[in-house]
Structure formats: C-alpha cells, structure tokens
Design a protein around this motif. Sequence first.
Motif, PDB file in Angstrom:
ATOM      1  N   UNK A  57       0.797  -1.227   0.000  1.00 15.55           N
ATOM      2  CA  UNK A  57       0.000   0.000   0.000  1.00 15.55           C
ATOM      3  C   UNK A  57       0.828   1.274   0.000  1.00 15.55           C
ATOM      4  N   UNK A  58       2.063   1.189   0.509  1.00 13.35           N
ATOM      5  CA  UNK A  58       2.913   2.380   0.541  1.00 13.35           C
ATOM      6  C   UNK A  58       4.260   2.100  -0.106  1.00 13.35           C
ATOM      7  N   UNK A  59       4.274   1.722  -1.380  1.00 13.65           N
ATOM      8  CA  UNK A  59       5.572   1.469  -2.005  1.00 13.65           C
ATOM      9  C   UNK A  59       6.405   2.737  -2.004  1.00 13.65           C
ATOM     10  N   UNK A  94       9.223   3.286  -3.966  1.00 11.71           N
ATOM     11  CA  UNK A  94       9.789   3.658  -5.261  1.00 11.71           C
ATOM     12  C   UNK A  94       8.873   3.192  -6.387  1.00 11.71           C
ATOM     13  N   UNK A  95       9.077   3.797  -7.526  1.00 12.66           N
ATOM     14  CA  UNK A  95       8.328   3.421  -8.711  1.00 12.66           C
ATOM     15  C   UNK A  95       8.520   1.964  -9.045  1.00 12.66           C
ATOM     16  N   UNK A  96       9.782   1.496  -8.864  1.00 12.50           N
ATOM     17  CA  UNK A  96      10.101   0.110  -9.176  1.00 12.50           C
ATOM     18  C   UNK A  96       9.211  -0.833  -8.372  1.00 12.50           C
ATOM     19  N   UNK A  97       9.059  -0.537  -7.073  1.00 14.00           N
ATOM     20  CA  UNK A  97       8.264  -1.425  -6.215  1.00 14.00           C
ATOM     21  C   UNK A  97       6.797  -1.363  -6.600  1.00 14.00           C
ATOM     22  N   UNK A  98       6.293  -0.132  -6.814  1.00 11.25           N
ATOM     23  CA  UNK A  98       4.891   0.024  -7.193  1.00 11.25           C
ATOM     24  C   UNK A  98       4.586  -0.801  -8.442  1.00 11.25           C
ATOM     25  N   UNK A 129       0.980   6.840  -7.717  1.00 14.08           N
ATOM     26  CA  UNK A 129       0.611   5.441  -7.914  1.00 14.08           C
ATOM     27  C   UNK A 129      -0.705   5.154  -7.218  1.00 14.08           C
ATOM     28  N   UNK A 130      -1.615   4.525  -7.965  1.00 15.49           N
ATOM     29  CA  UNK A 130      -2.907   4.118  -7.402  1.00 15.49           C
ATOM     30  C   UNK A 130      -3.201   2.693  -7.868  1.00 15.49           C
ATOM     31  N   UNK A 131      -3.582   1.823  -6.937  1.00 14.90           N
ATOM     32  CA  UNK A 131      -3.922   0.436  -7.285  1.00 14.90           C
ATOM     33  C   UNK A 131      -5.275   0.398  -8.009  1.00 14.90           C
ATOM     34  N   UNK A 132      -5.429  -0.456  -9.003  1.00 19.32           N
ATOM     35  CA  UNK A 132      -6.699  -0.519  -9.747  1.00 19.32           C
ATOM     36  C   UNK A 132      -7.902  -0.785  -8.842  1.00 19.32           C
ATOM     37  N   UNK A 133      -7.713  -1.607  -7.801  1.00 14.87           N
ATOM     38  CA  UNK A 133      -8.872  -1.965  -6.971  1.00 14.87           C
ATOM     39  C   UNK A 133      -9.288  -0.829  -6.040  1.00 14.87           C
ATOM     40  N   UNK A 135       5.612   9.176  -5.753  1.00 14.24           N
ATOM     41  CA  UNK A 135       6.934   8.559  -5.923  1.00 14.24           C
ATOM     42  C   UNK A 135       7.793   9.412  -6.831  1.00 14.24           C
ATOM     43  N   UNK A 136       9.075   9.156  -6.794  1.00 14.53           N
ATOM     44  CA  UNK A 136       9.974   9.862  -7.703  1.00 14.53           C
ATOM     45  C   UNK A 136       9.602   9.494  -9.148  1.00 14.53           C
TER      46      UNK A 136
END
Lengths: 357, 258
Positions: free
Chosen positions: A225-227, A229-233, A280-284, A355-356
């Motif tokens: 829920x709180x990645x 970095x962009x890579x993790x998201x 970043x936002x999760x689809x759900x 995120x960056x």
Amino acid sequence: MSVPMVELKNVAKRFKDFVAAENINISVESGEFLTLLGPSGCGKTTTLRMIAGFEQPTEGEVWVNGQMVNHVEPYKRDVNTVFQSYALFPHMSVFNNIAYGLRMKKVPKSEIKERVEKILKLVQLEKFSSRKPHQLSGGQKQRVAIARALVNNPKVLLLDEPLGALDLKLRKQMQVELKHLQQELQITFVYVTHDQEEALTMSDRIIIMNDGMIEQIGSPTEIYERPKTRFIADFIGETNLFEGAVTRMDDQFVYVNCASQEIKVHREFTSDLSDQVSIAVRPEKMKILPAPDEELTAIRGILREKIYVGSVTKLIFEFPNGQHVTVNETEGHRGMSKIGDQLYIGWHPKDSVILRA
Amino acid sequence: MSRLTRLPSVAYAVFIYSFLYVPIAILVAYSFNDSKLNAVWKGFTFAWYAKLWTNTSILEAAKISLTVGFFSTVISTMLGTLVAVGMYRYRFRGKGMIDAMLYVPLVMSEIVMGIALLAFFSMIKVPLGMGTLLIAHITFSIPFVVVVINARLKGFDQSIEEASKDLGANEWQTFRLITFPLLGPAIAASAMLAFTISIDDVIVSFFVAGPDSTTLPLQIFSMVRHGVTPEINALSTLMLIVTLTFVVFAQKLQTRKR
C-alpha cells in the motif's frame, strides 16, 4: 531488545567487474519469516548464500545468533538451506537423505531414527522413507528437502526459491503448509523468491531488492500500500502510475498537476518531492463515479476496453492526456458501462502515493 | 512402410552388419579349426588355445600387457578424474583453450604421437622399456578418462555438494560420501576404457617399447609377418573377448540409472 538472529552489516559482494549486492543492512528477529523479493539478478540469492556461507562478502559483516560468521565454514554454521533444485542426494534413500545432517553431528543411532521418523510424519512422507529421490514427485522431493534441513533444528532456515519448480496449485498449497510449519516450529525463515504474491502471502516482513540494493523493507501491507519507489509500485501487483508536476502543498496535502487536473495526495504518503513526480494508485482502489465528488479525487476518462479475467473485469480508461489507467469493475457497477462512455474515475487521497518520477 | 520399400533397407542393414562382423566371425571360427591352414574347415579343436599356454614368448608378452595395462589404468584414471573435477569446479583464464588441448590427443594420428614420444624419450635420454611404455600409455589414456568423467559431471548439480556442506559435512566427508559415490560409475567406466585401449594399442607401443617389453599386440604383429596361424586366431579371439567384456561393462556403468 533481543539479539537479532541474523544480521548483515554494510555487506557488499562484488565479482570482478560486477556488483551483486551493495549496502546490505538486514536484521532478522528470532522466529521471523523474512522474504527477500526481487527480479532475477537482483542479488537476493547472493545475499542468502552469504548467510549460508557459500559466498564470502567482499565487505561488511554477517552475524548469526550473536556470532560473526564471515570466516566460518558453511558446515559449522547454525543454519540450514533448502535449495531451489532440492539438491537431494540421488544415491541415498529418503531416510538417509534426512539422516545425513544428524550423522555428521554424530547423533546416536536411536535418536537419529526417532528424529527422522518424527520429521517424516510432520511432512507426511512416512510411507516413502525407503524410496530414492528419483521415485518421488516434485512436491514430495520438496518436502524431503525441507525435512532434511529442519531435522537438524537449525536456528535459521534459508530457503532459495523452494517452490519455484512446482506447478501453481501445488505451490499455493505448499505456501500455506510452509507458513504453518514455520509458525509451529518457531524457526526463523529467510526466504528468497521472485514471486510477489508468494512473498505477500507468507512473510512477516519483505525486503525488496533491485540491482543489488535494498529498495524497501516493510510488512506486506506497507510494501503493497505504501511502495517507496516506482520500481516497487510496478513490481508488486498492478498499479496505475501518472506523471505530473507538484504545484503547491498545504499542511495536509500535496497537489500535483496531472492530465490538466489537480490531484491531491496525503503528505505523509510522499517519499519524494521534486518537481516531477509519479502518483501510484492500485486498480482496486479506483471506482467509477456518477459525478465528481468532494471527498475523492476524480478524473474524467473514456472507457476504451473491457477485459474479463475471471475474478474481476478490468476496465481500461483513457485520460485526456492520452494516459491509460486500469480500474477493477465493482459489483455495483457490473455491466453498466460500455466502450466509448465518458465517466469519472475516483479514488480517495489516502489510497495514492507520490513517488519519484 | 510397405513391404517393397522395407526389403532394400533390410538388405542394406544385413550388408552393413555382415561387413562389420563376418571377418570377426571367421577369425573366431578358424581359431577352433583343426588345421594349420585358414583355408579349409577340418573339425573342431581347442588345440590352438592349449598351445598358447606353452608359448613362453606369448605368455611373457601377455604379462607385460597386463602389467602396463593395470598401472596405466590406475594412474591415468586418478589423474584424469582430478583433471575433470578441477575443470568442472574452477574457473580461470584460458580455461577454454586448456580444456580443448586435453582432447587433441584423441584425434591426433597415433603414429605422430608415437614418433613424438620416441623423440622426446631419446632427447631426455631415457632408455626404452617398461617405463617409457607405461608413460606413453598413461599419456594417451588420460583424455579418454577426462571425456567420460566430464560427461557425468555435466549433469551434476553443484548444489548437491553445497547441500552436503550445509548439513555439516566437511570437504573430505563431502567427497567421500557424496561426490565419489556419484562419480563412482563414471570412474569405473573410464578405468575400463583406459584398460581396453592400453591392452589394444599397437602403434604408439611399437615406437616406445624396448626389446624386453613387447606387449601382446606387438607380439601378434610380429608373428603375423610369418603368416596368420590358427594360434594367432586363438590369441586374437581371447583379446577380443577381454576387450568386449570391458567395453560392455563400461557402457553399462555409464548408462546406469542414477
């Protein structure tokens, strides 16, 4: 605070002109299930092998159970490993495979028999003790490999993608079994995988690695829920990323201009504040709104595609700036929209992170 | 396949196998022929085999062949195994080149090797005899050993040795309990192969053997100059049996289920 079971202090591993791991600082508590997660070549297996003693760190210190083990041979460490390829001894029966470690430690014969039989029962292989590895199925080999390591009562069990060779259904089943086993025996697990779902399901904490570096350490919920970095998201689950520029901020929110709209994100969910950022936002976490909403962030988009994947239907929207986002269709909205519709998509500011870029 | 097209292929196979085995069959058959000539069949006898046992020069040659065969097998198997394991385990500069150079003797013409060894021995002034013969046999056996052991190591999961150490076994215990038993069949197979080629060798031995170290094949070779006698047939048949036995065992060991 108690002494960590495993500790890596500023560990680095370099091969000639290749950095496998750098700046590794990890502390594993006793009884914890810790997962090293990352794509192949990220250094997770190298890190595990340094704990096992198969690789020597170029820099830094490896501690196991309060002892510095940099120069301790693998066979003198209080850890056992479950290998990706199982590495069962092909010329020995299941019983002898499992008894191997105890025999090396000169455990009395009667005790060996007792302990092997007990562990065989635990992994439900009592009937297979006289079989050779080539007479076992993949799942059974896997259990033997785990039993062979666990029978030694190690302080730490290292697992290198132990379920990688199993098919999906068996893998899911073994994930649950492994987790139960770990909770029952209270053994510290350090688990390596590239399967993010596996990591989220089983771990107490996850360490995300990329390019030999640690990107984030956190609980499965934090990571998801709180990645940071962009890579993790991008790597963990599905995510919608929009780029934008920070316009202003107040006590509570950061405002980002994106798709010619202002999007607000909670300040505490901000890991970087340069001019150009990604959201970043999760689809759900996104839903279709009948109209713009005070509480929620909303952007108008055109429905371009509907993809049915079984458990949900994924709706692909296009924003005015040409960016595509994926939204999971909710129960209440099922079948109500059709391709070409102009709709509002909204999410709560607490469900997005900056995120960056 | 229809019957019409099957006939030529069967005929072809028969032809090939006849070509390979009929001469050998004739040799074996005539070793039991009760006649001094290889031309006519006069009846069955073991006389030629019995006569071999009274021929001191043949017995002497057999003794030399077996001695050289035994020692060259033991030494070349040990050296070759170490080479193969070392090549498998370590990486170093120029490994590819050094690895490739190991196999050159396999394809090099034997006569070149024989002459080279002869020139080498005369340069360092070592008198020809059992010693030079043994060294030569070890030399040409090593590549065969390495090839066989290598084939086994290729399918060998390196983490098996790591697993052993992980479970508390030191280097020596790991070698004794894991690596050696797993390589065992390949080591035995390579030893049998090494023995077979040592026992069979003519050309290299011809150059490096001394007057008092004539091997069995060299003995046969010199006897043949006076014509092929049934005695030679008998001796050849015996050699054939020995060689075949070893090769079959070596094959069995190599293909055995792990």
